[in-house]
Design a protein around this motif. Structure first.
Motif, PDB file in Angstrom:
ATOM      1  N   THR A 144       0.803  -1.226   0.000  1.00  0.00           N
ATOM      2  CA  THR A 144       0.000   0.000   0.000  1.00  0.00           C
ATOM      3  C   THR A 144       0.835   1.275   0.000  1.00  0.00           C
ATOM      4  OG1 THR A 144      -0.117  -0.063   2.428  1.00  0.00           O
ATOM      5  CG2 THR A 144      -1.890  -1.159   1.210  1.00  0.00           C
ATOM      6  N   ALA A 145       2.127   1.170   0.169  1.00  0.00           N
ATOM      7  CA  ALA A 145       2.952   2.376   0.312  1.00  0.00           C
ATOM      8  C   ALA A 145       3.166   3.105  -1.001  1.00  0.00           C
ATOM      9  CB  ALA A 145       4.305   2.013   0.924  1.00  0.00           C
ATOM     10  N   HIS A 146       2.944   2.430  -2.118  1.00  0.00           N
ATOM     11  CA  HIS A 146       3.204   3.028  -3.430  1.00  0.00           C
ATOM     12  C   HIS A 146       1.971   2.857  -4.318  1.00  0.00           C
ATOM     13  CE1 HIS A 146       7.378   3.340  -2.181  1.00  0.00           C
ATOM     14  NE2 HIS A 146       7.359   2.052  -1.873  1.00  0.00           N
ATOM     15  N   PRO A 147       1.887   3.601  -5.408  1.00  0.00           N
ATOM     16  CA  PRO A 147       0.707   3.489  -6.283  1.00  0.00           C
ATOM     17  C   PRO A 147       0.477   2.069  -6.799  1.00  0.00           C
ATOM     18  CG  PRO A 147       1.970   5.463  -6.815  1.00  0.00           C
ATOM     19  CD  PRO A 147       2.788   4.699  -5.822  1.00  0.00           C
ATOM     20  N   THR A 148       1.534   1.346  -7.051  1.00  0.00           N
ATOM     21  CA  THR A 148       1.394  -0.053  -7.489  1.00  0.00           C
ATOM     22  C   THR A 148       2.138  -0.945  -6.502  1.00  0.00           C
ATOM     23  OG1 THR A 148       3.347   0.122  -8.928  1.00  0.00           O
ATOM     24  CG2 THR A 148       1.191   0.572  -9.914  1.00  0.00           C
ATOM     25  N   GLU A 149       1.545  -2.106  -6.200  1.00  0.00           N
ATOM     26  CA  GLU A 149       2.195  -3.000  -5.252  1.00  0.00           C
ATOM     27  C   GLU A 149       3.375  -3.704  -5.915  1.00  0.00           C
ATOM     28  OE1 GLU A 149      -0.993  -5.535  -4.063  1.00  0.00           O
ATOM     29  OE2 GLU A 149      -0.687  -6.952  -5.689  1.00  0.00           O
ATOM     30  N   PRO A 150       4.357  -4.147  -5.138  1.00  0.00           N
ATOM     31  CA  PRO A 150       5.542  -4.780  -5.732  1.00  0.00           C
ATOM     32  C   PRO A 150       5.191  -6.110  -6.392  1.00  0.00           C
ATOM     33  CG  PRO A 150       5.533  -5.065  -3.351  1.00  0.00           C
ATOM     34  CD  PRO A 150       4.408  -4.113  -3.667  1.00  0.00           C
ATOM     35  N   ASP A 151       5.964  -6.456  -7.392  1.00  0.00           N
ATOM     36  CA  ASP A 151       5.749  -7.744  -8.067  1.00  0.00           C
ATOM     37  C   ASP A 151       6.154  -8.916  -7.171  1.00  0.00           C
ATOM     38  OD1 ASP A 151       4.988  -6.666 -10.736  1.00  0.00           O
ATOM     39  OD2 ASP A 151       7.021  -5.869 -10.682  1.00  0.00           O
TER      40      ASP A 151
END
Length: 396
Positions: A136-143
């Motif tokens: 949730t910390a960034h616009p897209t979640e990590p892969d």
């Protein structure tokens, strides 16, 4: 017809032990081989983003060696480190921030989730918080998520190699059994056997077969696709697990994910276990949980360890002393197979082959640790680690 004599029972036990070792050597997934390393890999066209999640409780003693290795990862894609300070009392979180301020590299975030909610183990509660923040910390979640323990040191290309393996082989989970520390005398005696016994229970080749029914991972180093974690309900689905790595792998496999497990070449545990008591606590904290707190499984384990590891030397020595060549031959051959299958693990740990014949003694220690784990459980102490005691899941 009279009862069997002691000599007859001894001969029967020695041959049963030999039969067990023939089965283990040739039909148990070649568990003793140490050549299961990362699968063939090529660099992806686009490097996926990765969040490295590190649960840490009172880890100030190891962070100066392990955390810099994560911050210094030579990774071409986006990556960050999230250290979850799980109620530490030794300044773990402050130390982590100081280390990151002194070393350029991947960005570090330190968070603290507070005490675990009822029904959660501390590590999984920390992972839950860290994974949620990563998503949730960034616009897209990590892969991908790299779940790694605070005592694990990674070579600079570790993350790159793990991601390359996962993308090349289309794996949802890639786990490496970190090379554990073997500096002290007790570590040299006990630690290689720990990995040997683990591989015997969960043969890596069986784990890595497509459609396999055997599932396992090594919790110190687990690269997990974020999508696979969501499908498998990680970590909520396994929130009570004391042996969280095996439970995690099984959950991913049950949800249709492909998993892989092997030995590491460039991932090392730096946690010291200088005394036998340290190793005893490390093993006994989860040994009875591995047996699902079942007395019958405990009895079967004690009987199995006795037959497989203790009978061979006893049969050889007793057979020679009492003049029973059949028992001596069977016991000697079983002991030879035991030592022979242990040699590759000793080579992997760069230890003397002279330790191989001592495996029965090491197995006896593990037997006593397992019984001790059960005794602790029935005294109401459960699985204890770093000031926390966990009840069996049904009691939570």
């Amino acid at each position: 017809m009279g009862l069997p004599t002691v000599a007859t029972l001894a001969v029967a036990a020695s041959w049963a032990s030999l039969a067990a070792w023939l089965w283990l050597t040739f039909a148990q997934g070649m568990f003793w081989r140490t050549d299961v390393r990362l699968p063939p890999r090529t660099a992806p066209a686009r490097w996926p983003s990765v969040a490295i999640v590190v649960p840490a409780r009172d880890e100030a003693g190891v962070l100066p060696l392990s955390l810099p290795s994560l911050i210094a990862q030579d990774y071409p894609g986006e990556a960050e480190v999230i250290l979850v300070d799980d109620g530490s009392t030794d300044g773990t979180g402050r130390l982590a921030l100081r280390i990151a301020a002194e070393q350029p590299g991947l960005p570090l975030t330190v968070v603290s989730p507070g005490d675990p909610a009822p029904g959660w183990t501390g590590k999984l509660w920390a992972l839950r918080h860290g994974i949620a923040l990563a998503r949730t910390a960034h616009p897209t979640e990590p892969d991908f998520l790299l779940l790694t323990d605070a005592d694990i040191a990674h070579e600079p290309d570790s993350l790159r190699e793990l991601v390359s393996a996962a993308t090349s082989a289309e794996l949802d989970l890639v786990s490496q059994m970190a090379r554990l520390r073997v500096a002290g005398a007790w570590e040299r005696l006990v630690v290689p056997a720990f990995v040997y016994f683990f591989a015997q229970l969960y043969p890596f080749r069986w784990v890595n077969r497509p459609g396999a029914r055997t599932a396992a991972a090594a919790g110190g180093c687990v690269l997990l696709r974020t999508g696979a974690a969501v499908r498998a309900g990680i970590p909520d689905r396994i929130r009570q697990a004391v042996i969280d790595d095996v439970s995690l792998a099984r959950a991913v496999q049950d949800s249709g994910g492909r998993i892989w497990l092997g030995l590491a070449e460039r991932v090392d545990s730096i946690r010291p276990y200088p005394a036998l008591a340290d190793l005893w606590r490390m093993v006994s904290r989860s040994a009875y949980a591995q047996l699902r707190h079942q007395p019958l499984l405990l009895a079967g384990t004690v009987a199995g360890l006795t037959l497989v590891y203790l009978v061979p030397p006893a049969a050889l020595l007793a057979g020679l002393a009492a003049g029973h060549p059949a028992a001596a031959w069977a016991g000697g051959l079983a002991w030879l197979l035991m030592a022979g299958t242990y040699l590759p693990m000793l080579r992997y740990y760069r230890r003397s082959p002279a330790l191989a014949p001592l495996l029965p003694f090491t197995a006896l220690l593990y037997l006593l640790m397992t019984v001790g784990s059960a005794v602790q459980h029935y005294r109401g102490r459960g699985a204890a680690w770093k000031g926390r005691t966990y009840a069996r899941p049904s009691d939570a």
